[in-house]
Design an enzyme around this catalytic site. Structure first.
Site, PDB file in Angstrom:
ATOM      1  N   THR A  85       7.679  10.891  19.244  1.00 37.33           N
ATOM      2  CA  THR A  85       6.909  12.096  18.939  1.00 37.33           C
ATOM      3  C   THR A  85       7.585  12.907  17.773  1.00 37.33           C
ATOM      4  O   THR A  85       8.905  13.116  17.651  1.00 37.33           O
ATOM      5  CB  THR A  85       7.008  13.015  20.167  1.00 37.33           C
ATOM      6  OG1 THR A  85       6.375  12.190  21.326  1.00 37.33           O
ATOM      7  CG2 THR A  85       5.979  14.287  20.395  1.00 37.33           C
ATOM      8  N   GLU A  86       6.784  13.539  17.194  1.00 38.84           N
ATOM      9  CA  GLU A  86       6.986  14.389  15.978  1.00 38.84           C
ATOM     10  C   GLU A  86       6.181  15.735  16.152  1.00 38.84           C
ATOM     11  O   GLU A  86       5.317  15.791  16.572  1.00 38.84           O
ATOM     12  CB  GLU A  86       6.736  13.699  14.560  1.00 38.84           C
ATOM     13  CG  GLU A  86       7.050  12.278  14.406  1.00 38.84           C
ATOM     14  CD  GLU A  86       6.846  11.716  13.055  1.00 38.84           C
ATOM     15  OE1 GLU A  86       6.282  12.412  12.387  1.00 38.84           O
ATOM     16  OE2 GLU A  86       7.622  10.520  12.723  1.00 38.84           O
ATOM     17  N   GLY A 146       1.921  13.606  18.425  1.00 40.55           N
ATOM     18  CA  GLY A 146       2.495  13.093  19.835  1.00 40.55           C
ATOM     19  C   GLY A 146       1.220  12.164  20.131  1.00 40.55           C
ATOM     20  O   GLY A 146       1.596  10.940  20.296  1.00 40.55           O
ATOM     21  N   GLU A 200       6.557   2.053  31.440  1.00 36.07           N
ATOM     22  CA  GLU A 200       6.985   3.624  31.336  1.00 36.07           C
ATOM     23  C   GLU A 200       5.831   4.423  32.186  1.00 36.07           C
ATOM     24  O   GLU A 200       6.616   5.157  33.011  1.00 36.07           O
ATOM     25  CB  GLU A 200       6.764   4.104  29.888  1.00 36.07           C
ATOM     26  CG  GLU A 200       6.980   5.568  29.654  1.00 36.07           C
ATOM     27  CD  GLU A 200       7.177   6.123  28.294  1.00 36.07           C
ATOM     28  OE1 GLU A 200       7.039   5.373  27.290  1.00 36.07           O
ATOM     29  OE2 GLU A 200       7.224   7.325  28.155  1.00 36.07           O
ATOM     30  N   ARG A 251       9.577  28.707  59.792  1.00 37.97           N
ATOM     31  CA  ARG A 251       9.130  29.921  59.168  1.00 37.97           C
ATOM     32  C   ARG A 251       8.184  30.620  60.015  1.00 37.97           C
ATOM     33  O   ARG A 251       7.149  29.929  60.603  1.00 37.97           O
ATOM     34  CB  ARG A 251       8.433  30.021  57.900  1.00 37.97           C
ATOM     35  CG  ARG A 251       8.084  31.371  57.324  1.00 37.97           C
ATOM     36  CD  ARG A 251       9.065  32.007  56.739  1.00 37.97           C
ATOM     37  NE  ARG A 251       8.659  33.411  56.230  1.00 37.97           N
ATOM     38  CZ  ARG A 251       9.482  34.343  56.036  1.00 37.97           C
ATOM     39  NH1 ARG A 251      10.593  34.441  56.183  1.00 37.97           N
ATOM     40  NH2 ARG A 251       8.952  35.503  55.394  1.00 37.97           N
ATOM     41  N   GLN A 311       2.808  26.787  48.127  1.00 41.20           N
ATOM     42  CA  GLN A 311       1.928  27.955  48.570  1.00 41.20           C
ATOM     43  C   GLN A 311       2.290  28.370  50.078  1.00 41.20           C
ATOM     44  O   GLN A 311       2.512  29.152  50.476  1.00 41.20           O
ATOM     45  CB  GLN A 311       0.413  27.608  48.318  1.00 41.20           C
ATOM     46  CG  GLN A 311      -0.663  28.607  49.117  1.00 41.20           C
ATOM     47  CD  GLN A 311      -0.644  29.734  48.045  1.00 41.20           C
ATOM     48  OE1 GLN A 311      -0.250  29.714  46.842  1.00 41.20           O
ATOM     49  NE2 GLN A 311      -1.379  30.940  48.641  1.00 41.20           N
ATOM     50  N   LEU A 312       2.710  27.135  50.704  1.00 42.28           N
ATOM     51  CA  LEU A 312       2.977  27.117  52.196  1.00 42.28           C
ATOM     52  C   LEU A 312       4.318  27.592  52.405  1.00 42.28           C
ATOM     53  O   LEU A 312       4.684  28.014  53.528  1.00 42.28           O
ATOM     54  CB  LEU A 312       2.723  25.631  52.941  1.00 42.28           C
ATOM     55  CG  LEU A 312       1.425  25.078  52.836  1.00 42.28           C
ATOM     56  CD1 LEU A 312       1.399  23.846  53.469  1.00 42.28           C
ATOM     57  CD2 LEU A 312       0.601  26.120  53.849  1.00 42.28           C
ATOM     58  N   GLY A 365       5.264  30.431  50.796  1.00 42.59           N
ATOM     59  CA  GLY A 365       4.874  31.823  50.508  1.00 42.59           C
ATOM     60  C   GLY A 365       5.877  32.115  49.377  1.00 42.59           C
ATOM     61  O   GLY A 365       6.212  31.472  48.598  1.00 42.59           O
ATOM     62  N   GLU A 415      -5.227  13.012  29.552  1.00 45.99           N
ATOM     63  CA  GLU A 415      -6.461  12.846  29.118  1.00 45.99           C
ATOM     64  C   GLU A 415      -6.495  11.324  28.200  1.00 45.99           C
ATOM     65  O   GLU A 415      -7.374  10.762  28.139  1.00 45.99           O
ATOM     66  CB  GLU A 415      -6.617  14.007  27.772  1.00 45.99           C
ATOM     67  CG  GLU A 415      -6.896  15.392  28.723  1.00 45.99           C
ATOM     68  CD  GLU A 415      -5.699  15.908  29.315  1.00 45.99           C
ATOM     69  OE1 GLU A 415      -4.673  15.784  28.504  1.00 45.99           O
ATOM     70  OE2 GLU A 415      -5.679  16.504  30.201  1.00 45.99           O
TER      71      GLU A 415
HETATM   72  C1  LIG Z   1       9.843  17.102  28.860  1.00 47.89           C
HETATM   73  C2  LIG Z   1       9.465  16.226  27.596  1.00 47.89           C
HETATM   74  C3  LIG Z   1      10.121  15.081  27.483  1.00 47.89           C
HETATM   75  C4  LIG Z   1       9.549  14.386  26.433  1.00 47.89           C
HETATM   76  N1  LIG Z   1      10.086  13.010  26.203  1.00 47.89           N
HETATM   77  C5  LIG Z   1       9.940  12.200  24.996  1.00 47.89           C
HETATM   78  C6  LIG Z   1      10.652  11.041  24.550  1.00 47.89           C
HETATM   79  O1  LIG Z   1      11.503  10.835  25.059  1.00 47.89           O
HETATM   80  N2  LIG Z   1      10.167  10.553  23.433  1.00 47.89           N
HETATM   81  C7  LIG Z   1       8.970  11.025  22.627  1.00 47.89           C
HETATM   82  O2  LIG Z   1       8.541  10.213  21.763  1.00 47.89           O
HETATM   83  N3  LIG Z   1       8.136  11.763  23.485  1.00 47.89           N
HETATM   84  C8  LIG Z   1       8.542  12.645  24.293  1.00 47.89           C
HETATM   85  N4  LIG Z   1       7.873  13.458  24.781  1.00 47.89           N
HETATM   86  C9  LIG Z   1       6.665  13.836  23.917  1.00 47.89           C
HETATM   87  C10 LIG Z   1       5.423  13.537  24.717  1.00 47.89           C
HETATM   88  O3  LIG Z   1       5.146  12.423  24.950  1.00 47.89           O
HETATM   89  C11 LIG Z   1       4.077  14.243  23.959  1.00 47.89           C
HETATM   90  O4  LIG Z   1       4.269  15.564  24.073  1.00 47.89           O
HETATM   91  C12 LIG Z   1       2.920  13.843  24.483  1.00 47.89           C
HETATM   92  O5  LIG Z   1       2.433  12.501  24.119  1.00 47.89           O
HETATM   93  C13 LIG Z   1       1.687  14.754  23.762  1.00 47.89           C
HETATM   94  O6  LIG Z   1       1.902  14.991  22.515  1.00 47.89           O
HETATM   95  P1  LIG Z   1       1.600  16.284  22.068  1.00 47.89           P
HETATM   96  O7  LIG Z   1       2.621  17.271  22.510  1.00 47.89           O
HETATM   97  O8  LIG Z   1       1.763  16.169  20.225  1.00 47.89           O
HETATM   98  O9  LIG Z   1       0.313  16.898  22.484  1.00 47.89           O
HETATM   99  P2  LIG Z   1      -1.157  16.766  21.530  1.00 47.89           P
HETATM  100  O10 LIG Z   1      -1.169  15.148  21.168  1.00 47.89           O
HETATM  101  O11 LIG Z   1      -1.090  17.702  20.399  1.00 47.89           O
HETATM  102  O12 LIG Z   1      -2.248  17.035  22.626  1.00 47.89           O
HETATM  103  C14 LIG Z   1      -2.718  18.308  23.012  1.00 47.89           C
HETATM  104  C15 LIG Z   1      -3.667  18.362  23.847  1.00 47.89           C
HETATM  105  O13 LIG Z   1      -4.643  17.595  23.351  1.00 47.89           O
HETATM  106  C16 LIG Z   1      -5.240  16.508  24.030  1.00 47.89           C
HETATM  107  N5  LIG Z   1      -5.797  15.348  23.240  1.00 47.89           N
HETATM  108  C17 LIG Z   1      -5.022  14.831  22.318  1.00 47.89           C
HETATM  109  N6  LIG Z   1      -5.740  13.693  21.951  1.00 47.89           N
HETATM  110  C18 LIG Z   1      -6.937  13.621  22.588  1.00 47.89           C
HETATM  111  C19 LIG Z   1      -7.786  12.590  22.948  1.00 47.89           C
HETATM  112  N7  LIG Z   1      -7.976  11.608  21.941  1.00 47.89           N
HETATM  113  N8  LIG Z   1      -8.891  12.949  23.736  1.00 47.89           N
HETATM  114  C20 LIG Z   1      -8.639  13.951  24.513  1.00 47.89           C
HETATM  115  N9  LIG Z   1      -7.554  14.827  24.504  1.00 47.89           N
HETATM  116  C21 LIG Z   1      -6.750  14.548  23.675  1.00 47.89           C
HETATM  117  C22 LIG Z   1      -4.031  16.189  24.891  1.00 47.89           C
HETATM  118  O14 LIG Z   1      -4.090  15.612  25.911  1.00 47.89           O
HETATM  119  C23 LIG Z   1      -3.466  17.635  25.143  1.00 47.89           C
HETATM  120  O15 LIG Z   1      -3.932  18.250  26.281  1.00 47.89           O
HETATM  121  C24 LIG Z   1       8.284  14.335  25.690  1.00 47.89           C
HETATM  122  C25 LIG Z   1       7.580  15.784  25.929  1.00 47.89           C
HETATM  123  C26 LIG Z   1       8.270  16.451  26.879  1.00 47.89           C
HETATM  124  C27 LIG Z   1       7.602  17.942  27.144  1.00 47.89           C
END
Ligand SMILES: Cc1cc2nc3c(=O)[nH]c(=O)nc-3n(C[C@H](O)[C@H](O)[C@H](O)COP(=O)(O)OP(=O)(O)OC[C@H]3O[C@@H](n4cnc5c(N)ncnc54)[C@H](O)[C@@H]3O)c2cc1C
Length: 379
Positions: free
Chosen positions: A127-128, A132, A243, A269, A337-338, A340, A368
């Site tokens: 991810t960048e 994502g 994964e 409770r 919720q349970l 409280g 998604e």
């Molecule tokens: C705690 C944590 C740990 C993580 N660990 C890692 C890791 O170890 N390595 C790594 O590389 N990444 C990691 N990630 C990143 C994670 O995989 C991404 O956040 C995820 O894939 C979503 O990408 P994004 O955040 O860019 O969201 P976006 O891609 O910007 O998505 C935003 C919204 O748009 C929706 N969306 C996007 N495209 C579509 C589509 N084609 N159709 C319908 N809806 C869509 C998404 O479902 C989401 O609801 C981690 C993230 C978190 C929060």
């Protein structure tokens, strides 16, 4: 109750030792690790000594070469105890297979033994900030220069980011070729130009060192390439089912544990002169959750069985991730919720688990994206 048939007595002995280890070495410290925003680095080596890291790695590379059910047990026990800071799953279930399946003999000999002992903590950086779900949009580049690649770019949300000694970086070796120009390259921490950014503040998983990573003219030997140049996207597609199964196993065990905590709580409770468990609403909610979890467990165990046989396909793994994490979040919300008001207090495990669980529907491909994958297999 439907008995679980996926494990045998050897697995259950292994489970007992994992559970004892976590109860002694992690449970008493997890709250402090949450404040520190990372677990104790020593836990990795302690787990390595016990044989809990990368159990599938073959003996010639320092592992014991057992099947994925041993990884699954580690995932399940971590989730059952709510130890969301521990990133063993990412290391053993996600990073190790890329090196085992696509790494050269030299890379396997160099890195796998240290991953088994916990000397090398690993991460995978897909991810960048701008890419994502749409990994084709990755902008990090790896340009050939003599016998080296020169890597430039930045990554975010990287699990195990602060502790990582070794990172699989998803980079474009041929930016014009889109997905076909994507490659996977190993980068060691300490390489000049590779820096770790913020350990990010999150709403849950507070002991997990989820981080930014930066690459500025980082030079790595070309032999650090996993498999072939340009095949990165295909390798990602091949490995993502495992994964997703890991996430599903975690989700199911965590939700089962939350139901147990809730059963214990509502029996104790009191309200209106009786235990909260006596109200019909409570009993019906408990019945619904128990049913949902029985169905989920049966499906996920079947997926695990298929995976061990090498038969878990991409859409089924996506269904496992989608279903189990949706159920986990639903169950945890009902359980909270349970409880409280006490359910909202971080001193109760249900509060932390509720916050920890939210990300399960986001990472490893959002739910998604799971629906996209499943629907593509239908129409
Ligand atoms: C705690 C944590 C740990 C993580 N660990 C890692 C890791 O170890 N390595 C790594 O590389 N990444 C990691 N990630 C990143 C994670 O995989 C991404 O956040 C995820 O894939 C979503 O990408 P994004 O955040 O860019 O969201 P976006 O891609 O910007 O998505 C935003 C919204 O748009 C929706 N969306 C996007 N495209 C579509 C589509 N084609 N159709 C319908 N809806 C869509 C998404 O479902 C989401 O609801 C981690 C993230 C978190 C929060």
């Amino acid at each position: 109750m439907i008995p679980r048939t996926v494990y045998d007595s050897d697995h259950e002995m292994f489970r007992d030792s994992v559970r004892r280890f976590l109860e002694n070495e992690a449970v008493p410290h997890h709250e402090e690790w949450e404040k520190n925003k990372q677990i104790d680095r020593q836990l990795w080596n302690k787990a390595g000594e016990m044989g809990f890291l990368c159990p599938t790695v073959k003996e010639e590379y320092g592992g014991v070469g057992v099947d994925f059910r041993y990884n699954a047990i580690v995932d399940e026990e971590i989730a059952r105890l709510g130890l969301s800071g521990i990133g063993f799953g990412l290391h053993s279930d996600i990073v190790a297979p890329y090196i085992e399946n696509y790494g050269s003999e030299t890379l396997k000999k160099k890195y796998l033994p240290g991953m088994v002992t916990g000397d090398f903590v690993t991460a995978i950086a897909m991810t960048e900030p701008g890419a994502g779900s749409d990994l084709q949009g990755v902008r990090t580049t790896a340009v050939v220069d003599g016998d080296d690649y020169i890597i430039n770019g930045s990554k975010t949300f990287i699990t195990n980011g602060q502790h990582a000694d070794l990172v699989i970086v998803v980079a474009k070796t041929d930016p014009a070729a889109g997905a076909k120009g994507t490659s996977l390259i190993l980068v060691e921490a300490g390489s000049p130009g590779f820096s770790k950014g913020r350990n990010l503040d999150k709403i849950g998983m507070k002991a997990q060192d989820t981080s930014e990573l930066f690459f500025e003219d980082v030079r790595v030997p070309r032999e650090n390439l996993l498999g072939q140049e340009g095949m990165g996207f295909i390798y990602l597609m091949q490995e993502l089912p495992q994964e997703r199964l890991s996430v599903a196993l975690n989700a199911t065990s965590n939700a089962e544990a939350a139901l147990q905590w809730t059963l214990d709580y509502v029996k104790e409770r009191q309200a209106f002169g009786r235990a909260v468990s006596k109200f019909q609403n409570t009993r019906f909610k408990l019945a619904e959750m128990s049913t949902e979890l029985s169905v989920t467990r049966t499906f996920i165990d079947r997926c695990l069985e298929l995976h061990v046989q090498g038969k878990l396909d991409v859409p089924t793994a996506a269904k496992a991730k989608l279903w189990s994490t949706d159920i986990q979040c639903k169950v945890l919300d009902e359980c909270l919720q349970l409880h409280g008001g006490y359910g909202y207090m971080l001193e109760y495990p249900i509060a932390r688990a509720w916050a920890d669980a939210r990300v399960q529907r986001i990472y490893a491909g959002t739910n998604e994206i799971m629906k996209e994958i499943i629907s593509r297999s239908l129409v």
